[in-house]
Motif scaffolding. Structure first.
Motif, short mmCIF file in Angstrom:
data_model
loop_
_atom_site.label_atom_id
_atom_site.label_comp_id
_atom_site.label_asym_id
_atom_site.label_seq_id
_atom_site.Cartn_x
_atom_site.Cartn_y
_atom_site.Cartn_z
N GLY A 200 9.36 4.10 16.89
CA GLY A 200 8.76 2.86 16.41
C GLY A 200 9.21 1.67 17.24
N CYS A 201 10.42 1.73 17.76
CA CYS A 201 10.97 0.63 18.56
C CYS A 201 11.16 1.00 20.02
N HIS A 202 11.57 2.24 20.28
CA HIS A 202 11.85 2.70 21.64
C HIS A 202 10.71 3.59 22.11
N CYS A 345 10.99 1.61 11.00
CA CYS A 345 11.08 0.35 10.27
C CYS A 345 10.84 0.52 8.77
N HIS A 346 10.00 1.49 8.40
CA HIS A 346 9.68 1.62 6.99
C HIS A 346 10.43 2.76 6.31
N GLY A 347 11.31 3.40 7.05
CA GLY A 347 12.16 4.46 6.48
C GLY A 347 11.49 5.83 6.55
N ARG A 384 14.67 -7.05 4.25
CA ARG A 384 14.14 -5.69 4.43
C ARG A 384 12.74 -5.71 5.01
N GLU A 385 12.42 -4.68 5.77
CA GLU A 385 11.02 -4.42 6.10
C GLU A 385 10.39 -3.83 4.85
N PRO A 386 9.06 -3.95 4.72
CA PRO A 386 8.45 -3.54 3.45
C PRO A 386 8.66 -2.05 3.12
N THR A 387 8.89 -1.78 1.83
CA THR A 387 8.85 -0.41 1.31
C THR A 387 7.39 -0.16 0.93
N LEU A 388 6.70 0.59 1.76
CA LEU A 388 5.23 0.62 1.69
C LEU A 388 4.66 1.09 0.35
N PRO A 389 5.20 2.12 -0.29
CA PRO A 389 4.56 2.57 -1.54
C PRO A 389 4.47 1.46 -2.60
N GLY A 394 -2.21 -3.08 -3.61
CA GLY A 394 -2.94 -4.28 -3.20
C GLY A 394 -3.97 -4.01 -2.11
N TYR A 395 -4.16 -2.78 -1.72
CA TYR A 395 -5.02 -2.49 -0.57
C TYR A 395 -6.17 -1.55 -0.90
N SER A 396 -7.33 -1.86 -0.32
CA SER A 396 -8.37 -0.83 -0.25
C SER A 396 -8.12 -0.06 1.05
N GLU A 399 -8.96 -2.23 4.07
CA GLU A 399 -7.98 -3.32 4.28
C GLU A 399 -6.69 -2.78 4.90
N LEU A 400 -6.29 -1.61 4.44
CA LEU A 400 -5.04 -1.03 4.95
C LEU A 400 -5.18 -0.68 6.43
N VAL A 401 -6.31 -0.05 6.76
CA VAL A 401 -6.55 0.28 8.17
C VAL A 401 -6.51 -0.99 9.00
N GLU A 402 -7.13 -2.03 8.50
CA GLU A 402 -7.19 -3.28 9.26
C GLU A 402 -5.79 -3.88 9.44
N LYS A 403 -5.01 -3.85 8.35
CA LYS A 403 -3.65 -4.40 8.41
C LYS A 403 -2.82 -3.68 9.49
N ILE A 404 -2.93 -2.36 9.51
CA ILE A 404 -2.15 -1.59 10.49
C ILE A 404 -2.64 -1.90 11.91
N GLY A 407 -1.43 -5.68 12.66
CA GLY A 407 0.00 -5.98 12.66
C GLY A 407 0.26 -7.35 12.05
N VAL A 408 1.50 -7.79 12.12
CA VAL A 408 1.88 -9.12 11.61
C VAL A 408 2.75 -9.76 12.68
N PRO A 409 2.37 -10.92 13.21
CA PRO A 409 3.16 -11.49 14.30
C PRO A 409 4.56 -11.90 13.83
N ILE A 425 12.63 -8.07 14.03
CA ILE A 425 11.62 -7.02 13.95
C ILE A 425 10.32 -7.57 13.36
N TYR A 426 9.22 -7.17 13.95
CA TYR A 426 7.92 -7.54 13.39
C TYR A 426 7.03 -6.31 13.35
N MET A 427 5.90 -6.45 12.68
CA MET A 427 4.97 -5.32 12.57
C MET A 427 4.05 -5.32 13.78
N LYS A 433 -3.88 1.85 19.93
CA LYS A 433 -2.78 2.80 20.17
C LYS A 433 -2.95 4.04 19.31
N ILE A 434 -3.45 3.83 18.09
CA ILE A 434 -3.66 4.95 17.19
C ILE A 434 -5.17 5.14 17.06
N SER A 435 -5.63 6.39 17.23
CA SER A 435 -7.08 6.62 17.21
C SER A 435 -7.63 6.40 15.80
C1 HEC Z 1 9.16 -2.23 14.69
C2 HEC Z 1 9.10 -2.17 13.25
C3 HEC Z 1 7.85 -1.67 12.59
C4 HEC Z 1 7.15 -0.52 12.87
C5 HEC Z 1 7.44 0.51 13.95
C6 HEC Z 1 6.08 -0.45 11.91
N1 HEC Z 1 6.14 -1.53 11.07
FE1 HEC Z 1 4.88 -1.92 9.53
N2 HEC Z 1 5.82 -3.66 9.18
C7 HEC Z 1 6.95 -4.10 9.83
C8 HEC Z 1 7.33 -5.39 9.29
C9 HEC Z 1 8.52 -6.22 9.73
C10 HEC Z 1 6.39 -5.71 8.30
C11 HEC Z 1 6.35 -6.97 7.44
C12 HEC Z 1 5.62 -8.04 8.19
C13 HEC Z 1 5.61 -9.34 7.47
O1 HEC Z 1 4.98 -9.38 6.42
O2 HEC Z 1 6.20 -10.28 7.99
C14 HEC Z 1 5.46 -4.59 8.26
C15 HEC Z 1 4.37 -4.52 7.43
C16 HEC Z 1 3.56 -3.42 7.28
C17 HEC Z 1 2.49 -3.32 6.35
C18 HEC Z 1 2.04 -4.41 5.41
C19 HEC Z 1 2.85 -4.37 4.15
C20 HEC Z 1 2.55 -5.55 3.27
O3 HEC Z 1 3.32 -6.51 3.34
O4 HEC Z 1 1.56 -5.52 2.56
C21 HEC Z 1 1.94 -2.07 6.48
C22 HEC Z 1 0.80 -1.49 5.69
C23 HEC Z 1 2.68 -1.41 7.51
N3 HEC Z 1 3.65 -2.26 7.99
C24 HEC Z 1 2.43 -0.12 7.95
C25 HEC Z 1 3.00 0.44 9.08
C26 HEC Z 1 2.60 1.71 9.66
C27 HEC Z 1 1.56 2.63 9.10
C28 HEC Z 1 3.34 1.89 10.78
C29 HEC Z 1 3.26 3.00 11.80
C30 HEC Z 1 2.00 3.15 12.47
C31 HEC Z 1 4.23 0.73 10.89
N4 HEC Z 1 3.99 -0.11 9.85
C32 HEC Z 1 5.17 0.58 11.88
C33 HEC Z 1 7.62 -3.46 10.85
C34 HEC Z 1 7.20 -2.29 11.45
#
Ligand code: HEC
Ligand code: HEC
Ligand code: HEC
Ligand code: HEC
Ligand code: HEC
Length: 457
Positions: A200-202, A345-347, A384-389, A394-396, A399-404, A407-409, A425-427, A433-435
């Motif tokens: 995820g990072c390296h 990042c998400h465990g 903490r980075e988000p615990t996704l479950p 909150g997602y359809s 929406e989830l596909v779009e969020k991934i 990313g989040v700057p 760390i950011y998302m 990158k992912i098909s």
């Molecule tokens: C390098 C660290 C990192 C990696 C790798 C990463 N994420 Fe994230 N992700 C984050 C961070 C940090 C946030 C929170 C961003 C914010 O809201 O500021 C986040 C947010 C999210 C969210 C939104 C959660 C919300 O707040 O509703 C989703 C969904 C998500 N990640 C899915 C994924 C998936 C799927 C992958 C793998 C393809 C992934 N992430 C890989 C760091 C990471």
């Protein structure tokens, strides 16, 4: 002083130097070991001769014993064919010299006199006359003293690999090392790197995240690029390392068996810099990985070199890696989560978001400028980075596909201490990158593990 006297004085000085050199050389460590080996062989054969009932055989044994007793001493060197190595290890490890001892077995159990262990038929598949020793073991091939040869000395970046780290050598040459007997630790290490989300990072050889360094050439990292004070912070078994243990294997291990915040504490309260800088964002794996697992990762990463000339690399390619096939979209989605290192990042299995220093997170006390530094540090640690479950309700799917994909700057991060360091760390944005089929199944899996929202009925 007359010229004649000067002439004598010089001659005496020269003689002294010559005699000292002779004495020193005679005293050379390798000679002691080599002499010992030949004497041990002679003793062994003499004993055999005494037990032998056939007088002719007994005489032969005594003759060989006498030959060993008189055996001249010499530095032995293996020049490898195409591997660019000059290895003198057999100067002391005489029983491993194929010319001296073609059977490569010895009656001794103690090094340097014992035979080479025959792991997975290694001794036959990698003839030492062709491979030498350091291509697998590292160390300093040309050296003839114990410490120098084994490389546990200052300023030698590649000391002899200890324990399972030697399996890094199998990784260097064998594309299919995961299928080899004798490389199980390295194979396990590669698996763990995926499972725990290091990618995820390296990246490794360009595949993976860009948040930190590419680990595909970690073995080549010159030690002078690791400042001494950083090594002083590395702790293995809770202890600092002596200078002759400052090497890449311990550098990697130190990042895994202790909290990387200890290795790279940076400057969270801006004491040395104008802006505060968060400690290392690398997760603390010390409670997640056993010591053995951490060493498996070291074994795998020890093969990550680009400098080494390994002409055999192309010889022993494995079959091209094929993507596994899945009939269940959820199982595939989980595979995709592992493949791209989301776990970093998400465990593992998205069970719990990892530490994100100074991010605003659940369970923190409200920020209060009157708190002591230690209290502030403790709250910042809870980011903490988000615990996704927890967030899936909150997602359809779309929406989830779009969020991934989006990313989040980094700039969107909310800080706990407004004057504290930016969370590092950011998302990442995963679009391109992912098909698309992978993303779809990833979203399906994530939604399936989402906690159902309590609607309050
Ligand atoms: C390098 C660290 C990192 C990696 C790798 C990463 N994420 Fe994230 N992700 C984050 C961070 C940090 C946030 C929170 C961003 C914010 O809201 O500021 C986040 C947010 C999210 C969210 C939104 C959660 C919300 O707040 O509703 C989703 C969904 C998500 N990640 C899915 C994924 C998936 C799927 C992958 C793998 C393809 C992934 N992430 C890989 C760091 C990471
Ligand atoms: C000056 C003699 C000498 C030379 C040269 C030498 N060794 Fe050794 N080696 C020893 C002795 C003595 C031992 C056993 C005691 C010890 O481990 O310190 C040993 C033990 C070992 C061991 C097993 C113990 C361990 O620490 O893992 C390995 C592996 C080994 N040597 C490999 C090598 C390689 C590879 C080279 C060449 C780069 C080499 N040796 C050169 C004397 C030597
Ligand atoms: C193809 C790779 C390879 C080559 C080439 C090789 N070794 Fe080894 N060697 C190994 C492995 C693997 C082990 C087992 C290490 C372990 O399990 O601790 C080993 C074990 C040893 C040991 C015993 C360590 C112990 O703890 O008992 C010694 C000594 C040793 N090697 C010396 C040498 C010397 C000297 C040479 C060159 C003549 C050499 N090796 C060439 C892979 C190699
Ligand atoms: C310098 C490169 C090199 C290193 C290092 C190396 N090998 Fe090999 N290995 C080879 C080559 C070349 C062959 C012969 C392949 C052939 O022709 O079939 C081979 C053959 C083998 C074979 C038998 C053939 C097979 O593929 O089953 C095994 C098993 C093996 N190696 C295991 C290991 C293990 C375990 C290590 C690490 C301790 C190791 N090798 C380190 C180059 C290397
Ligand atoms: C959340 C992101 C993240 C994850 C996940 C992560 N690392 Fe790191 N790692 C970093 C950063 C950033 C550094 C740079 C140095 C520092 O800040 O300590 C680093 C440094 C390292 C270093 C030292 C590199 C060098 O060139 O000095 C190694 C080795 C390493 N990581 C291995 C791993 C392994 C193995 C895993 C998985 C078990 C892993 N990392 C997971 C972020 C991460």
């Amino acid at each position: 002083m007359s010229y004649r006297k000067l002439f004598y004085a010089f001659n005496f000085a020269l003689l002294a130097v010559f005699v000292t050199a002779l004495v020193k050389d005679n005293d050379a460590q390798w000679k002691t070991y080599q002499r010992q080996y030949y004497d041990l062989m002679a003793d062994h054969l003499t004993k055999q001769a005494a037990a032998e009932t056939d007088p002719k055989k007994a005489a032969d044994l005594r003759k060989s014993a006498a030959e060993y007793r008189r055996h001249p001493l010499a530095i032995k060197q293996i020049i490898t064919d195409g591997l660019g190595r000059f290895d003198r290890c057999t100067t002391c490890h005489v029983g491993m010299d194929e010319y001296e001892n073609p059977g490569l077995t010895t009656p001794f159990t103690q090094q340097p006199f014992a035979a080479h262990p025959d792991i997975a038929g290694l001794v036959k598949t990698h003839p030492f006359t062709k491979f030498g020793c350091t291509v697998c073991h590292q160390g300093q091939g040309l050296a003839t003293t114990l410490a120098d040869a084994h490389g546990w000395v200052e300023n030698w970046d590649h000391p002899m690999l200890k324990g399972t780290a030697i399996q890094g050598s199998c990784v260097k040459c064998h594309g299919d090392f995961a299928a080899l007997k004798g490389a199980q630790a390295a194979a396990e290490g590669e698996k763990l790197i995926h499972q725990h989300g290091c990618l995820g990072c390296h990246a490794i050889d360009g595949v993976g995240g860009t948040m930190s360094v590419d680990l595909g050439d970690i073995e080549d990292k010159p030690l002078e690029r690791i400042a001494g004070y950083n090594f002083l912070r590395v702790r293995i078994d809770g202890k600092q390392l002596p200078l002759d243990h400052w090497n890449i294997q311990n550098w990697i291990l130190g990042h895994l068996v202790d909290d990387p915040e200890q290795v790279t504490p940076n400057d969270p309260f801006a004491k040395m810099n104008t802006e505060p800088i968060a400690p290392s964002p690398m997760p603390d794996f010390s409670h997640e990985l056993t010591r053995e697992q951490a060493e498996d990762i070291v074994a795998y990463l020890s093969g990550m070199t680009k400098l080494e000339e390994v002409p055999y690399r192309d010889h022993v390619q494995g079959p091209a890696a094929r993507e596994p096939r899945f009939s269940d979209p959820k199982a595939h989605g989980h595979y995709v989560f592992v493949k791209y290192g989301c776990a970093g990042c998400h465990g593992v299995d998205a069970k719990a978001g990892r530490r994100r220093f100074n991010a605003l997170g659940p369970g923190q006390k409200p920020f209060d400028p009157k708190m002591t530094e230690a209290e502030r540090f403790a709250e910042m640690e809870k980011g903490r980075e988000p615990t996704l479950p927890d967030l899936m309700s909150g997602y359809s799917h779309e929406e989830l596909v779009e969020k991934i994909e989006q990313g989040v700057p980094a700039s969107a991060a909310k800080k706990w201490d407004p004057d504290g360091p930016m969370p590092v760390i950011y998302m990442p944005a995963w679009k391109g990158k992912i098909s698309k089929p992978e993303l779809d199944d990833l979203a399906t899996w994530l939604l399936s593990i989402g906690k159902k929202q309590d609607l309050g009925f």
